[in-house]
Design a protein around this motif. Structure first.
Motif, short mmCIF file in Angstrom:
data_model
loop_
_atom_site.label_atom_id
_atom_site.label_comp_id
_atom_site.label_asym_id
_atom_site.label_seq_id
_atom_site.Cartn_x
_atom_site.Cartn_y
_atom_site.Cartn_z
N ASP A 1 0.87 -1.18 0.00
CA ASP A 1 0.00 0.00 0.00
C ASP A 1 0.91 1.24 0.00
O ASP A 1 1.71 1.45 0.93
CB ASP A 1 -0.89 -0.01 1.23
CG ASP A 1 -1.94 1.09 1.16
OD1 ASP A 1 -1.85 1.94 0.26
OD2 ASP A 1 -2.86 1.06 2.00
N ASN B 1 0.42 4.45 0.29
CA ASN B 1 0.22 5.42 1.37
C ASN B 1 0.84 4.95 2.67
O ASN B 1 1.53 5.68 3.38
CB ASN B 1 -1.28 5.69 1.57
CG ASN B 1 -1.88 6.34 0.33
OD1 ASN B 1 -1.20 7.10 -0.36
ND2 ASN B 1 -3.15 6.07 0.07
N LYS B 2 0.60 3.72 3.02
CA LYS B 2 1.19 3.18 4.25
C LYS B 2 2.71 3.09 4.14
O LYS B 2 3.42 3.19 5.13
CB LYS B 2 0.60 1.80 4.52
CG LYS B 2 -0.85 1.85 4.94
CD LYS B 2 -1.33 0.46 5.31
CE LYS B 2 -2.78 0.48 5.77
NZ LYS B 2 -3.27 -0.86 6.15
N LEU B 3 3.19 2.86 2.88
CA LEU B 3 4.64 2.73 2.70
C LEU B 3 5.33 4.04 3.08
O LEU B 3 6.36 4.02 3.78
CB LEU B 3 4.92 2.37 1.23
CG LEU B 3 6.38 2.12 0.88
CD1 LEU B 3 6.88 0.86 1.59
CD2 LEU B 3 6.54 1.94 -0.63
N GLU C 1 4.13 6.30 4.97
CA GLU C 1 3.87 6.60 6.37
C GLU C 1 4.78 5.79 7.29
O GLU C 1 5.22 6.29 8.33
CB GLU C 1 2.41 6.31 6.70
CG GLU C 1 1.45 7.27 6.03
CD GLU C 1 0.02 6.90 6.31
OE1 GLU C 1 -0.19 5.85 7.01
OE2 GLU C 1 -0.91 7.57 5.84
N GLU C 2 5.10 4.61 6.93
CA GLU C 2 5.82 3.71 7.84
C GLU C 2 7.32 3.67 7.57
O GLU C 2 8.07 3.17 8.41
CB GLU C 2 5.26 2.29 7.69
CG GLU C 2 3.81 2.21 8.11
CD GLU C 2 3.25 0.83 7.88
OE1 GLU C 2 4.00 -0.03 7.31
OE2 GLU C 2 2.06 0.58 8.22
N HIS C 3 7.81 4.09 6.39
CA HIS C 3 9.22 3.95 6.05
C HIS C 3 9.80 5.31 5.72
O HIS C 3 9.10 6.24 5.28
CB HIS C 3 9.40 3.01 4.86
CG HIS C 3 8.91 1.61 5.15
ND1 HIS C 3 9.67 0.68 5.82
CD2 HIS C 3 7.73 1.01 4.85
CE1 HIS C 3 8.98 -0.45 5.92
NE2 HIS C 3 7.77 -0.26 5.33
N THR C 4 11.12 5.33 5.86
CA THR C 4 11.85 6.56 5.52
C THR C 4 12.12 6.55 4.03
O THR C 4 11.87 5.58 3.32
CB THR C 4 13.17 6.62 6.30
OG1 THR C 4 13.97 5.50 5.92
CG2 THR C 4 12.91 6.59 7.80
N GLU D 1 14.63 3.87 3.04
CA GLU D 1 14.04 2.54 3.02
C GLU D 1 13.16 2.36 1.78
O GLU D 1 13.16 1.28 1.16
CB GLU D 1 13.20 2.32 4.27
CG GLU D 1 14.04 2.21 5.54
CD GLU D 1 13.17 2.08 6.78
OE1 GLU D 1 11.95 2.30 6.65
OE2 GLU D 1 13.69 1.74 7.86
#
Length: 908
Positions: free
Chosen positions: A10, A12-14, A16-19, A22
């Motif tokens: 996903d 959007n989540k990518l 949000e969750e990773h720098t 990354e």
């Protein structure tokens, strides 16, 4: 994060969750995985679809090449037209426009006439096919092919298709005739009654149609004829086996004739008909062929192009002669195929025939096939040995099938015989059976109207059918029925086989062609006669041996599977002996009919007869062994019942003879005295011997073999002597008792022991010595001469009663002497009446019957003899007390019945 989860990311989540770093690493991984997948896909497609890609590229190149070739051919055609117009301009005297217009009109007429020919040709091809003139149909097809190519060349394929589409449609119709003609050629060549002309016509058609060589034509002819043979033999039709085999032989003979006529030589056609047909038409022009059709000849002459008129479409490079070596090799290979195929398929076909008569009908149909008149010359020109298809391929198969049928019929007959035998043995073993076999007195001593034939003529009937003779030989109705059923089983086989082997060969009449008779197959019809006869004898011998093994292993062994051992031995011993006389069809299996000399006995038949008689004797020996137990029972019942030392006095003294003797005393005076001498055997011994004779009378003792009778007598005498020897050694006998025992021993020895039997004579001497130890020597010297005389008298008197126990009758008569009652009566002497036979002295047997015998009967003196095998004429020895040396002795009951058969009943 694994690569398997890239598709489920996903975005959007990518973020949000990773720098950012990354995310960049994830991007690189996704890119690497995508590249790796591309490489794997490219490798997979390259490996699996390399050939497909290469083929697609090649097809593309071929398409370009073909387009270029087509374009260049079209340019060449246009160039030729231009050149033709250019070079013809100098010859024109008319304006160019008029000439071109006239030429176009002429081309149009030419096209129309050729289209007309193409339209009409299919009809003529069909007519030729219907009349089986396939060579002419092929010629028409080739003419149509030439006209089609001429139109394409003259007008151009594209222009022809555009302006005259009917040409391509008509050509499509004509093209199909190639396969039709080929199929029709195969059909004709495979037909059963194809003629030489039609076969050559078809083969010549294939030369022009498929450009076949002569070698291919020969292979084609052979393969189609092979297919015809296969069709005849393999098809499930209602045709009988004999018709199929006859057709098969016809096809084989016809094939050889076709090969010769088509490729070697025919009537006024050296090299064969195929070469002749090809030679006749190879220089023929197309116009000449078209004139044979129902077309307007003027139009053909005016408008048909000169190239079509003068063209020779049938020119073929044909060899002047067919190579003989190639022809020989093909024929030899074909004969090998025929051999293998006939072995397989004809064998299957003949397995449907279950009788030799059926094989005979098949053979008669096959040998009736006529050969061509030039059959011998055919094989001479082929430089091959003359072949007889019947003898080479079919006769061995017929013979093999005949052997199998003989084996099957014999096996069935033997199985039925064993079944009937087992059923009979189970019946006669039952105590309440109405017709016992171990006591034949119900049959032998019962008068029957059929005993003596009503017409005593030579043709009154065979001896082996007379009831009286059956009684004399001891063949009971049960045994006769067993033999009759077995003989009927063999009759069905031999009647057909006799017809198959010995049917009179047909003789060619004057009206028949003598040359045809010389090549006829009839002379070889009976070529397997000796082979089948030998097989029949071999099978018959094996089956007889199997029968004797069955009897030995299951019927007369220690524990028989059916019936009772002693009764089985009696029945089967008589049956084995009766087989040689009551089964005439068994005799025929080993003999050869001959009109010149009648039935000539075969050495194998004599060997079988000797074997059956020997086996019968062996089975009788089994009964003799079983009867030993009965002898012991009689001894216990009659002899051991009264102890030898406790014999009642009146049993001894009352039967002794008073003898007056004179003795000289010391004073010189003669003193007369009387002594008592044993006069007859003791009562227990007489009862014992009577019981044994009664048992033997039940089984008709004169039918026993001499060896078996001797065995029984040895068993009896051994029991007696061992008993007397044991009694003399272990019992304290008084002198009178000892004299009686001594008398019994000497009586038994003289009555039943022959001089050459050393073992029994030694046993008798031992018993006598043991008894003499109980007798005073002086008294023995006085009594011994009288005892000897009385023993001889007693034996002579008892021959009537105990004659069954005498196996050395001729020898005994030479010792005792024989009285000829007829001679004494004719000489005026007084003969003893028949009513006192039991007590008359010296009467060995019955006097003659009180009937009127034929005048040629010889005076005979019959004496008892248990075995008819001992029947012979004996020259009577000179004896002072009895008849003259010229008296003739005939043996016992067998001699009685033999005399009746020869003298009374006549020879019929």
């Amino acid at each position: 994060m694994t690569t398997t989860n890239y598709l489920d990311l996903d975005i959007n989540k990518l973020f949000e969750e990773h720098t950012i770093k990354e995310i960049e690493e994830i991007k690189k991984k996704i890119q690497l995985e995508s590249d790796r997948k591309k490489i794997e896909l490219r490798t997979l497609v390259g490996e699996r679809y390399r050939d497909l890609i290469l083929a697609a590229d090649t097809i593309g190149k071929m398409k370009i090449t073909s387009e270029e070739v087509t374009s260049k051919i079209a340019n060449i055609e246009d160039k030729f037209k231009e050149l033709q117009k250019k070079y013809l301009i100098g010859f024109k005297t008319e304006p160019m426009e008029d000439k071109l217009h006239r030429r176009e009109e002429h081309i149009l007429d030419s096209v129309i006439i050729q289209i007309k020919i193409l339209i009409d040709i299919p009809q003529y091809i069909w007519m030729s096919i219907e009349t089986q003139n396939l060579l002419f149909a092929t010629q028409l097809y080739i003419i149509a092919q030439h006209i089609n190519y001429s139109l394409m060349f003259e007008i151009g394929s594209a222009e022809l298709f555009r302006k005259y589409p009917i040409v391509s449609k008509q050509w499509d119709i004509i093209t199909q005739f190639k396969n039709i003609i080929c199929n029709e050629c195969n059909k004709i060549l495979q037909s059963l009654d194809v003629s030489t002309i039609n076969a050559a016509n078809c083969l010549a058609s294939l030369v022009f149609l498929n450009e076949s060589s002569f070698v291919n034509l020969l292979e084609k002819l052979i393969s189609t004829r092979n297919h015809a043979i296969e069709t005849v033999l393999k098809e499930e039709s209602h045709s009988s086996v004999k018709n199929k085999l006859k057709l098969c032989i016809k096809i084989l003979i016809q094939t050889v004739h076709l090969i010769y006529s088509c490729f070697i030589n025919a009537d006024n056609a050296p090299g064969g008909l195929v070469l002749q047909f090809i030679t006749d038409i190879k220089d023929q022009q197309a116009y000449r062929l078209l004139t044979q059709l129902d077309l307007n000849q003027d139009l053909l002459e005016e408008f048909l192009p000169s190239v079509s008129k003068s063209h020779k479409p049938f020119v073929q490079d044909v060899p002047t002669s067919f190579p003989l070596t190639v022809l020989q090799g093909s024929v030899k290979s074909w004969l090998n195929w025929v051999d293998g195929f006939s072995t397989r398929e004809v064998t299957k076909l003949l397995n449907l025939i279950v009788s030799v008569k059926g094989l005979y009908n098949v053979r008669e149909e096959a040998v009736s096939v006529n050969l061509p008149e030039n059959w011998n010359s055919i094989w001479e020109e082929l430089s091959l040995p003359r072949i007889s298809f019947w003898m080479e391929f079919f006769q061995p198969i017929i013979t093999k099938r005949a052997k199998c049928i003989i084996m099957d019929k014999w096996t069935d007959a033997l199985a039925d015989l064993k079944s009937n035998m087992v059923e009979l043995l189970d019946k006669v073993a039952h105590e309440k059976f109405e017709f016992p076999e171990h006591d034949l007195r119900w049959f032998v001593w019962k008068d029957s109207p059929t005993d003596i034939p009503q017409k005593l003529t030579k043709n009154g009937g065979l001896d082996n059918k007379r009831s009286l003779l059956m009684k004399a030989t001891g063949y009971s109705p049960n045994v006769m029925k067993l033999c009759e059923n077995f003989d009927d089983s063999l009759h069905a086989l031999f009647s057909d086989l006799e017809h198959y082997l010995y049917e009179t060969e047909r003789v060619t009449t004057i009206k028949d062609s003598l040359f045809a008779a010389s090549v006829s197959l009839i002379a070889n019809s009976f070529s397997d006669r000796n082979e089948v006869q030998e097989h029949l004898q071999t099978v018959s011998t094996d089956m007889i041996e199997d029968l004797t093994r069955f009897i030995k292993d299951t019927c007369v062994n220690g524990r028989p599977e059916h019936g009772q051992r002693d009764i089985n031995a009696i029945v089967l011993a008589r049956f084995l002996f009766a087989l040689t006389t009551l089964c005439p069809n068994l005799t025929k299996c080993f003999t050869m009919p001959s009109k010149a000399s009648g039935i000539v006995a075969n050495v194998k038949w004599r060997a079988v007869c000797d074997g059956l008689k020997e086996e019968s004797t062996r089975v009788w020996s089994v009964w003799a062994d079983v009867y030993k137990a009965k002898i012991s029972e009689h001894k216990k019942k009659y002899i051991l019942k009264e102890p030898i030392d406790g014999l009642r006095v009146h049993w001894i003294v009352s039967e002794w003879e008073k003898v007056a003797i004179e003795e000289e005393s010391g004073e010189g005076k003669r003193i007369k005295s009387e002594i008592l001498v044993p006069y007859q055997p003791s009562i227990p011994l007489q009862k014992f011997l009577t019981a044994v004779c009664r048992d033997l009378n039940r089984i008709i003792p004169h039918t026993l073999p001499k060896r078996v009778l001797q065995q029984i007598i040895e068993n009896i005498i051994t029991e007696l002597f061992n008993h007397y020897l044991n009694a003399a050694e272990n019992v304290d006998l008084r002198q009178k008792q000892a004299f009686q025992v001594l008398y019994d021993i000497k009586y038994s020895t003289l009555l039943m022991v022959a001089r050459e039997n050393k073992a029994l004579n030694e046993l008798s001497a031992r018993a006598c010595d043991a008894v003499l130890a109980k007798i005073d020597p002086f008294d023995y010297d006085v009594f011994d001469p009288f005892v000897r005389i009385n023993v001889r008298k007693a034996v002579q008197r008892s021959l009537l009663i105990y004659g069954n126990l005498v196996s050395h009758l001729e020898q005994l008569h030479s010792t005792l002497g024989a009285r000829n009652e007829h001679a004494s009566s004719e000489a005026g002497g007084k003969s003893e009446p028949p009513a006192v036979l039991a007590v008359c002295t010296g009467a060995p047997w019955f006097p003659p019957l009180t009937v009127t015998a034929p005048a040629r009967n010889l005076p005979l003196m019959s004496v008892t003899m248990p075995d008819k095998a001992q029947r012979k004429k004996v020259s009577a020895k000179e004896n002072t007390k009895n008849d003259s040396a010229s008296a003739t002795i005939k043996s016992g009951a067998a001699a009685f019945f033999g005399a009746m058969g020869s003298d009374w009943f006549g020879s019929s």
